[in-house]
Motif scaffolding. Sequence first.
Motif, PDB file in Angstrom:
ATOM      1  N   LEU G  88      55.096  46.726  52.844  1.00 37.97           N
ATOM      2  CA  LEU G  88      55.277  46.749  51.390  1.00 37.97           C
ATOM      3  C   LEU G  88      53.955  46.439  50.693  1.00 37.97           C
ATOM      4  O   LEU G  88      53.124  45.713  51.229  1.00 37.97           O
ATOM      5  N   PRO G  89      53.768  46.945  49.463  1.00 37.13           N
ATOM      6  CA  PRO G  89      52.547  46.581  48.740  1.00 37.13           C
ATOM      7  C   PRO G  89      52.527  45.094  48.401  1.00 37.13           C
ATOM      8  O   PRO G  89      53.517  44.552  47.907  1.00 37.13           O
ATOM      9  N   VAL G  90      51.401  44.459  48.685  1.00 34.61           N
ATOM     10  CA  VAL G  90      51.223  43.029  48.434  1.00 34.61           C
ATOM     11  C   VAL G  90      50.099  42.850  47.411  1.00 34.61           C
ATOM     12  O   VAL G  90      49.008  43.399  47.578  1.00 34.61           O
ATOM     13  N   LEU G  91      50.418  42.087  46.383  1.00 35.03           N
ATOM     14  CA  LEU G  91      49.424  41.780  45.341  1.00 35.03           C
ATOM     15  C   LEU G  91      49.044  40.308  45.461  1.00 35.03           C
ATOM     16  O   LEU G  91      49.916  39.444  45.591  1.00 35.03           O
ATOM     17  N   GLY G  92      47.757  40.021  45.418  1.00 32.46           N
ATOM     18  CA  GLY G  92      47.294  38.651  45.627  1.00 32.46           C
ATOM     19  C   GLY G  92      46.734  38.032  44.351  1.00 32.46           C
ATOM     20  O   GLY G  92      45.968  38.678  43.644  1.00 32.46           O
ATOM     21  N   VAL G  93      47.095  36.784  44.105  1.00 25.50           N
ATOM     22  CA  VAL G  93      46.583  36.065  42.936  1.00 25.50           C
ATOM     23  C   VAL G  93      45.789  34.849  43.415  1.00 25.50           C
ATOM     24  O   VAL G  93      46.354  33.916  43.978  1.00 25.50           O
ATOM     25  N   PRO G  94      44.483  34.836  43.181  1.00 29.61           N
ATOM     26  CA  PRO G  94      43.659  33.670  43.558  1.00 29.61           C
ATOM     27  C   PRO G  94      43.875  32.541  42.550  1.00 29.61           C
ATOM     28  O   PRO G  94      43.498  32.667  41.382  1.00 29.61           O
ATOM     29  N   VAL G  95      44.498  31.473  43.011  1.00 32.40           N
ATOM     30  CA  VAL G  95      44.722  30.328  42.129  1.00 32.40           C
ATOM     31  C   VAL G  95      43.411  29.550  41.996  1.00 32.40           C
ATOM     32  O   VAL G  95      42.677  29.385  42.975  1.00 32.40           O
ATOM     33  N   GLN G  96      43.131  29.096  40.783  1.00 32.21           N
ATOM     34  CA  GLN G  96      41.879  28.365  40.535  1.00 32.21           C
ATOM     35  C   GLN G  96      41.876  27.057  41.321  1.00 32.21           C
ATOM     36  O   GLN G  96      42.773  26.222  41.156  1.00 32.21           O
ATOM     37  N   SER G  97      40.886  26.866  42.160  1.00 32.08           N
ATOM     38  CA  SER G  97      40.816  25.666  42.995  1.00 32.08           C
ATOM     39  C   SER G  97      39.946  24.612  42.326  1.00 32.08           C
ATOM     40  O   SER G  97      39.215  24.894  41.381  1.00 32.08           O
ATOM     41  N   LYS G  98      40.047  23.372  42.850  1.00 30.28           N
ATOM     42  CA  LYS G  98      39.412  22.247  42.162  1.00 30.28           C
ATOM     43  C   LYS G  98      37.885  22.290  42.278  1.00 30.28           C
ATOM     44  O   LYS G  98      37.178  22.290  41.275  1.00 30.28           O
ATOM     45  N   ALA G  99      37.379  22.320  43.499  1.00 26.42           N
ATOM     46  CA  ALA G  99      35.928  22.214  43.648  1.00 26.42           C
ATOM     47  C   ALA G  99      35.231  23.528  43.303  1.00 26.42           C
ATOM     48  O   ALA G  99      34.213  23.534  42.624  1.00 26.42           O
ATOM     49  N   LEU G 100      35.774  24.636  43.761  1.00 24.84           N
ATOM     50  CA  LEU G 100      35.039  25.891  43.655  1.00 24.84           C
ATOM     51  C   LEU G 100      35.638  26.855  42.631  1.00 24.84           C
ATOM     52  O   LEU G 100      35.291  28.043  42.592  1.00 24.84           O
ATOM     53  N   SER G 101      36.551  26.365  41.798  1.00 23.90           N
ATOM     54  CA  SER G 101      37.066  27.147  40.656  1.00 23.90           C
ATOM     55  C   SER G 101      37.691  28.474  41.044  1.00 23.90           C
ATOM     56  O   SER G 101      37.737  29.392  40.237  1.00 23.90           O
ATOM     57  N   GLY G 102      38.132  28.589  42.275  1.00 26.18           N
ATOM     58  CA  GLY G 102      38.797  29.816  42.684  1.00 26.18           C
ATOM     59  C   GLY G 102      37.894  30.838  43.334  1.00 26.18           C
ATOM     60  O   GLY G 102      38.366  31.894  43.760  1.00 26.18           O
ATOM     61  N   GLN G 103      36.602  30.540  43.455  1.00 26.73           N
ATOM     62  CA  GLN G 103      35.726  31.462  44.181  1.00 26.73           C
ATOM     63  C   GLN G 103      36.147  31.551  45.645  1.00 26.73           C
ATOM     64  O   GLN G 103      36.054  32.616  46.262  1.00 26.73           O
ATOM     65  N   ASP G 104      36.581  30.412  46.218  1.00 26.49           N
ATOM     66  CA  ASP G 104      37.076  30.429  47.594  1.00 26.49           C
ATOM     67  C   ASP G 104      38.390  31.214  47.676  1.00 26.49           C
ATOM     68  O   ASP G 104      38.579  32.042  48.571  1.00 26.49           O
ATOM     69  N   SER G 105      39.270  30.982  46.706  1.00 23.99           N
ATOM     70  CA  SER G 105      40.554  31.689  46.699  1.00 23.99           C
ATOM     71  C   SER G 105      40.334  33.195  46.607  1.00 23.99           C
ATOM     72  O   SER G 105      40.965  33.977  47.331  1.00 23.99           O
ATOM     73  N   LEU G 106      39.444  33.590  45.722  1.00 27.28           N
ATOM     74  CA  LEU G 106      39.193  35.015  45.518  1.00 27.28           C
ATOM     75  C   LEU G 106      38.686  35.676  46.789  1.00 27.28           C
ATOM     76  O   LEU G 106      39.222  36.696  47.245  1.00 27.28           O
TER      77      LEU G 106
END
Lengths: 166, 166, 166, 166, 166, 166, 166, 166
Positions: G88-106
């Motif tokens: 199935l198509p999966v869409l991902g949302v990078p949640v803003q993280s504490k130290a790296l502001s979501g750069q790691d999530s992205l």
Amino acid sequence: MSEAPAPVAPPVAIVMGSQSDWPTMQRAAAMLDKLGVAYDARIVSAHRTPDRLVAFAKGAEAEGFKVIIAGAGGAAHLPGMVASMTHLPVLGVPVQSKALSGQDSLLSIVQMPAGIPVGTLAIGEAGAANAGLLAAAILSTGDAELAERLKTFRAEQSASVAERPS
Amino acid sequence: MSEAPAPVAPPVAIVMGSQSDWPTMQRAAAMLDKLGVAYDARIVSAHRTPDRLVAFAKGAEAEGFKVIIAGAGGAAHLPGMVASMTHLPVLGVPVQSKALSGQDSLLSIVQMPAGIPVGTLAIGEAGAANAGLLAAAILSTGDAELAERLKTFRAEQSASVAERPS
Amino acid sequence: MSEAPAPVAPPVAIVMGSQSDWPTMQRAAAMLDKLGVAYDARIVSAHRTPDRLVAFAKGAEAEGFKVIIAGAGGAAHLPGMVASMTHLPVLGVPVQSKALSGQDSLLSIVQMPAGIPVGTLAIGEAGAANAGLLAAAILSTGDAELAERLKTFRAEQSASVAERPS
Amino acid sequence: MSEAPAPVAPPVAIVMGSQSDWPTMQRAAAMLDKLGVAYDARIVSAHRTPDRLVAFAKGAEAEGFKVIIAGAGGAAHLPGMVASMTHLPVLGVPVQSKALSGQDSLLSIVQMPAGIPVGTLAIGEAGAANAGLLAAAILSTGDAELAERLKTFRAEQSASVAERPS
Amino acid sequence: MSEAPAPVAPPVAIVMGSQSDWPTMQRAAAMLDKLGVAYDARIVSAHRTPDRLVAFAKGAEAEGFKVIIAGAGGAAHLPGMVASMTHLPVLGVPVQSKALSGQDSLLSIVQMPAGIPVGTLAIGEAGAANAGLLAAAILSTGDAELAERLKTFRAEQSASVAERPS
Amino acid sequence: MSEAPAPVAPPVAIVMGSQSDWPTMQRAAAMLDKLGVAYDARIVSAHRTPDRLVAFAKGAEAEGFKVIIAGAGGAAHLPGMVASMTHLPVLGVPVQSKALSGQDSLLSIVQMPAGIPVGTLAIGEAGAANAGLLAAAILSTGDAELAERLKTFRAEQSASVAERPS
Amino acid sequence: MSEAPAPVAPPVAIVMGSQSDWPTMQRAAAMLDKLGVAYDARIVSAHRTPDRLVAFAKGAEAEGFKVIIAGAGGAAHLPGMVASMTHLPVLGVPVQSKALSGQDSLLSIVQMPAGIPVGTLAIGEAGAANAGLLAAAILSTGDAELAERLKTFRAEQSASVAERPS
Amino acid sequence: MSEAPAPVAPPVAIVMGSQSDWPTMQRAAAMLDKLGVAYDARIVSAHRTPDRLVAFAKGAEAEGFKVIIAGAGGAAHLPGMVASMTHLPVLGVPVQSKALSGQDSLLSIVQMPAGIPVGTLAIGEAGAANAGLLAAAILSTGDAELAERLKTFRAEQSASVAERPS
């Protein structure tokens, strides 16, 4: 006349570069407390107390430590320098720094050259908690009871996750 | 009966973390050669030779060094650890690393905590050449002849810049 | 009839790009105060007062300065431009900027081309304090009393680090 | 007896920090050639030739320049320093640097403080070509013929894009 | 019977991607006010109002605009898309974004391909103020009075910098 | 009639996301070879073989593994996902990726949430070699002979560092 | 005797790594509510509940889901691991993280290897809202009524943008 | 008398900013070929051919497209601008750029504001291949045969992963 048994040294050392790292590193201590693993927490500044650094790192094995957790921020040299003077496993915790949010701490700890390893955890409190967990996992390779406690912790952690957000 | 004069120790030490840093750090040596400043170049690995590190840093003043240039790459701990064990001015050169192009080296060297300074230069060969120049500038605060040579170098450098691109 | 001795110029200049840099740069001044090193603190904006920049940098030696500390943020050109017009050692302090937390300040200061060095310290207050320390270390290459004060500072700093976190 | 008309100064100056920037900055020159805009290309190193910098920037208006294109790499201070000494519009081209691929050049040029603007283009050759185009667009605000040539260039550029990849 | 003169269109358009960009972009407006340059400020969202974008960009020259200032944050497409549909000079202001502090805005605006230039200013309010200044500098290439006002502004700015921090 | 002893399972598993990671991960294998530690190297793709991932991670303890080394690049999920399904210590090696040089690999591996640790090593070959060393250090907490071999390795490593560059 | 119709399963699943992601992911839910698309929101932690992850991902098609939205922060493995176990198509949302502001999530979400796609949206709330919109767009490829509602939403969104800032 | 069936329009459009993006975007085409999904590949430059952009994006639904794949590099505006003018699902591929390795492309594509989504894939060829896969997954929500082909592809992909490195 029987003597009291010699006190057993705690297997984990938690060292940090300064008092200001303690709010972060307490998370490692709390995790070890939860898992029933003894530890000794000390301030060892690679930069301001280099003699203490050398004495600690070279004497860690003789003190009875099995695993060392080292946390520091900015140009974080403590974990790598401890690792350079002991063959014990060293775990590094990058403390979140003011200007660069721990990006400097992370790179200073994780990018060690071949020959001297530091097992690095996440920036900040999550990393400190995980350093406690990984230290316990390392000790549990030779301690079946601790392994059971670790498994129980993990099972409880899984069970504690709610099915739906609220 | 006159004695031979005691040999004068070179005023600048160039230390680097490994042989692989030499192509970069030679630029510091070449600059010092050009300015007529003696130096001694050594390999001192913070991680692989911590005893050598301690011996070098603690003994640097007694050896007669006035300024220390330290180059390293990756989790570059050499400059900061040398600085932690001497009050002599320490200049750091971030060697360009493979994966992160020296961003790790730069942050590991420059982001020192208050109390232990490292004067950091640019990543790579430009930084090494400038470490030589800055060491000379430091020495020239107490050496008028060197100051003149430095001024001459600077004037010639300015004069060597062509007016138009070709 | 004896004349009063000519006043001795302070050996360190602290220059900064704007009034808003002063809270950071005061840490350099405070460190020099602690070590008994005189300084003169001025605002010299590379961008808004280029004439003042030229006059300051070209006249710094004649004013009697031995070391220059320059702090600036963002596209931080002050340290490098001062360095381009004097052979005196220049130390750069990247002031923490609003959007990029001083990453722009750091790169603008440290990435100087070969030929014109700036000894760069950490972003923000730690860097400013260390610029004061490094200036003192540079001056102490020709001032044995200052070297002793610096060693005392370093020893006291080491002694002040608590053994355990609290 | 009639005099020959005074030669008209080229309206655009292209300055760059060193000969090594010319392969990049030639793209600006080529674009101006294509659009029929005269220019003068010079090497002006902010760091190695600060006197030339001051003379150029302060004299640019008197020389007849209307727009200045300045390219530099690393701690790229040339565009901002030129802008500090002229009210003419200054366009900055971040030349791609060795270690940091022009990230240092970009931040050093674009992050100017309020009061002294530099209109910054992309890193490298695309930015240089666009600096030529933007200079022409600026001049075309007062030159209807140039505006027409610019529109023609843009129309041809659009027409030259193939419908399908091959 | 004489007719009233046709109203003169303001020479500068300030467009922004959303109402939330106005606190930043007001700095451009304030600078133009100070320099006596008329402007028209509008919201044009590249993503939410693409038809308005096309109408604005294609009609900008006919409306009488000479320079366009465009501010946007995140995936900031407004400046580049306006530039794609007009030959007028376009200045881009990267608005500081929430997660990435404007690093995304900056790269989205400045890294334009060869052929379509956007003169990019600093992230946030400094960049907006400088966009106003640069627009005025561009207009002053054909407006001697504005050039004088600009020089006066610059001279006053220089004069307003205190000699010493307080 | 005596039976042959049951074969002893290797204590270390080396898993990697794809064949293309092997040139990097061989450095871990080579280090374990040098230290006399047995290992089993397998390809386990978190994304392309999720069933294999689950079977491996859940069965690792029963297979007799004591420590797991996991290497992956890009959105490197293998180390963390293995760690989520075993209480054994997991060491992560960020493989250098094409576009982002392993910065994505590093952050994907090291930034684990509290509760599931991965001890992360440096990007690329140095990290892989160090994963081998750290696995040996972990095993040596319960294996005195291995601890001796590790100390010998470290001593030889120190001794192999030349005094001077050549 | 007629039976009640079988309840129709919601076509969209919204899964997130922890309760703390819900304030972000609610934006996806709110968007789906606005567009009249049913969804089911669940907590599925890749790291703390790997069995739940496997059960969810493998059973998603059978449950009747058509599109999956997955949000996570830090070493964000949930979107990619779900994608590894469903077509199935999966869409991902990078949640803003504490130290790296979501750069790691992205980077942890977007840098998937060839073979297993995750359609990634912006960091934080904007990305969550857009995941809802994109899920609706996907469903509207087979649902003309939803397509109309989507067009209406888009038209209203365009109409709601004020002409001028205030 | 039977008529020939109207030709069916391909369901997927692959658009890219320039011919130079085709080596990357061919990976999307190859994946769609492998899965038996028809597509049309075109060059649509947001910056050089804005009219073509508008015509394509506004006409995409009428042309019969169901999903749009858009690839671009640098200040990559194509995916977001297409998305602004159609309600069809748009997938974005950040093409690896010269100076910044696609970090600019990624942020320019993924950081879209709430209201206009772009489902973003990885930088470069992996992202292009995955855009093809995700487009197929989207189409398979309404095409059971394609869903089967997709499952077969995924099963074969899993089966093709060797057990051990060689």
